[in-house]
Design a protein around this motif. Sequence first.
Motif, PDB file in Angstrom:
ATOM      1  N   MET A  89      26.235   0.290  -2.565  1.00 37.55           N
ATOM      2  CA  MET A  89      25.003  -0.479  -2.682  1.00 37.55           C
ATOM      3  C   MET A  89      24.632  -0.966  -1.288  1.00 37.55           C
ATOM      4  O   MET A  89      25.206  -1.935  -0.808  1.00 37.55           O
ATOM      5  N   PRO A  90      23.692  -0.276  -0.626  1.00 33.63           N
ATOM      6  CA  PRO A  90      23.301  -0.714   0.712  1.00 33.63           C
ATOM      7  C   PRO A  90      22.802  -2.154   0.675  1.00 33.63           C
ATOM      8  O   PRO A  90      22.192  -2.587  -0.297  1.00 33.63           O
ATOM      9  N   LYS A  91      23.074  -2.879   1.746  1.00 31.57           N
ATOM     10  CA  LYS A  91      22.652  -4.282   1.788  1.00 31.57           C
ATOM     11  C   LYS A  91      22.176  -4.626   3.186  1.00 31.57           C
ATOM     12  O   LYS A  91      22.389  -3.886   4.134  1.00 31.57           O
ATOM     13  N   GLY A  92      21.553  -5.757   3.276  1.00 33.81           N
ATOM     14  CA  GLY A  92      21.128  -6.264   4.572  1.00 33.81           C
ATOM     15  C   GLY A  92      19.747  -5.820   4.999  1.00 33.81           C
ATOM     16  O   GLY A  92      19.274  -6.223   6.037  1.00 33.81           O
ATOM     17  N   LEU A  93      19.089  -5.007   4.205  1.00 35.36           N
ATOM     18  CA  LEU A  93      17.751  -4.543   4.558  1.00 35.36           C
ATOM     19  C   LEU A  93      16.736  -5.099   3.574  1.00 35.36           C
ATOM     20  O   LEU A  93      16.942  -5.049   2.367  1.00 35.36           O
ATOM     21  N   ALA A  94      15.643  -5.605   4.104  1.00 35.31           N
ATOM     22  CA  ALA A  94      14.562  -6.048   3.236  1.00 35.31           C
ATOM     23  C   ALA A  94      13.790  -4.829   2.760  1.00 35.31           C
ATOM     24  O   ALA A  94      13.576  -3.891   3.522  1.00 35.31           O
ATOM     25  N   PRO A  95      13.377  -4.820   1.503  1.00 34.36           N
ATOM     26  CA  PRO A  95      12.616  -3.675   1.004  1.00 34.36           C
ATOM     27  C   PRO A  95      11.300  -3.533   1.764  1.00 34.36           C
ATOM     28  O   PRO A  95      10.632  -4.515   2.053  1.00 34.36           O
ATOM     29  N   GLN A  96      10.947  -2.312   2.064  1.00 31.48           N
ATOM     30  CA  GLN A  96       9.703  -1.999   2.760  1.00 31.48           C
ATOM     31  C   GLN A  96       8.714  -1.387   1.770  1.00 31.48           C
ATOM     32  O   GLN A  96       9.123  -0.837   0.745  1.00 31.48           O
ATOM     33  N   PRO A  97       7.413  -1.463   2.062  1.00 35.78           N
ATOM     34  CA  PRO A  97       6.426  -0.899   1.135  1.00 35.78           C
ATOM     35  C   PRO A  97       6.650   0.587   0.834  1.00 35.78           C
ATOM     36  O   PRO A  97       6.411   1.030  -0.279  1.00 35.78           O
ATOM     37  N   GLY A  98       7.139   1.348   1.787  1.00 35.17           N
ATOM     38  CA  GLY A  98       7.348   2.775   1.572  1.00 35.17           C
ATOM     39  C   GLY A  98       8.612   3.113   0.818  1.00 35.17           C
ATOM     40  O   GLY A  98       8.857   4.285   0.516  1.00 35.17           O
ATOM     41  N   ASP A  99       9.453   2.108   0.511  1.00 42.80           N
ATOM     42  CA  ASP A  99      10.727   2.375  -0.157  1.00 42.80           C
ATOM     43  C   ASP A  99      10.551   2.974  -1.550  1.00 42.80           C
ATOM     44  O   ASP A  99      11.334   3.825  -1.971  1.00 42.80           O
ATOM     45  N   LEU A 100       9.539   2.530  -2.280  1.00 35.61           N
ATOM     46  CA  LEU A 100       9.329   3.070  -3.624  1.00 35.61           C
ATOM     47  C   LEU A 100       8.831   4.504  -3.560  1.00 35.61           C
ATOM     48  O   LEU A 100       9.185   5.328  -4.406  1.00 35.61           O
ATOM     49  N   GLN A 139      19.756   4.970  -3.214  1.00 33.26           N
ATOM     50  CA  GLN A 139      18.466   4.283  -3.144  1.00 33.26           C
ATOM     51  C   GLN A 139      18.239   3.443  -4.399  1.00 33.26           C
ATOM     52  O   GLN A 139      17.749   2.314  -4.316  1.00 33.26           O
ATOM     53  N   VAL A 140      18.599   3.980  -5.558  1.00 32.20           N
ATOM     54  CA  VAL A 140      18.475   3.215  -6.793  1.00 32.20           C
ATOM     55  C   VAL A 140      19.392   1.984  -6.735  1.00 32.20           C
ATOM     56  O   VAL A 140      18.996   0.886  -7.125  1.00 32.20           O
ATOM     57  N   ALA A 141      20.610   2.168  -6.224  1.00 32.73           N
ATOM     58  CA  ALA A 141      21.551   1.049  -6.104  1.00 32.73           C
ATOM     59  C   ALA A 141      21.005  -0.024  -5.168  1.00 32.73           C
ATOM     60  O   ALA A 141      21.174  -1.227  -5.417  1.00 32.73           O
ATOM     61  N   PHE A 142      20.325   0.383  -4.092  1.00 33.63           N
ATOM     62  CA  PHE A 142      19.714  -0.564  -3.163  1.00 33.63           C
ATOM     63  C   PHE A 142      18.693  -1.432  -3.898  1.00 33.63           C
ATOM     64  O   PHE A 142      18.697  -2.661  -3.787  1.00 33.63           O
ATOM     65  N   HIS A 143      17.837  -0.813  -4.688  1.00 37.17           N
ATOM     66  CA  HIS A 143      16.820  -1.573  -5.421  1.00 37.17           C
ATOM     67  C   HIS A 143      17.456  -2.399  -6.540  1.00 37.17           C
ATOM     68  O   HIS A 143      17.003  -3.512  -6.825  1.00 37.17           O
TER      69      HIS A 143
END
Length: 157
Positions: A89-100, A139-143
């Motif tokens: 589960m990646p961490k430490g990054l704020a979600p960006q608009p292009g992530d979805l 990527q799903v785990a990140f969200h």
Amino acid sequence: MSGRAWKTYQPSTLRDALQACKDYALQKHRLSVERLAERMGLEDHWALYKWIANGRMPLVNVPAYEHACGCNFVTRWLAATSGKLLVDMPKGLAPQPGDLVALNTSCAQALQLLTEFYAANGQADAAPALEALRTHLEQVAFHHRNVAAYRAPELEF
């Protein structure tokens, strides 16, 4: 000592997992068994040698061992023997608009490679499909982690 593909390495036994952790710590961090035992808070490094040699370590010591080694091969082995898949589960990054959009793209790519693999009746190389599926799951785990953080927000210091 030859270099292993540590990112994709999957141990086949508990002894193999314990040995792989030790080898990873030595190769990547130049840590001897004595240093690992010291980092784990063990008074006797011979106990660690014994656990690695016979493939039996008290479960309560596994998190400290993996933390000292900087890898999680024992946890991977435990999950695999239970038929589970581990995804970082990646961490430490704020979600960006292009992530979805990237999430949707990775899903489409994984599905395309999976369709091609199955269409070839298993005769095609599985590596690209597996890599695309792993990337998508990460990527799903990140969200998943980000959405869960809204239920229990972290306090800022």
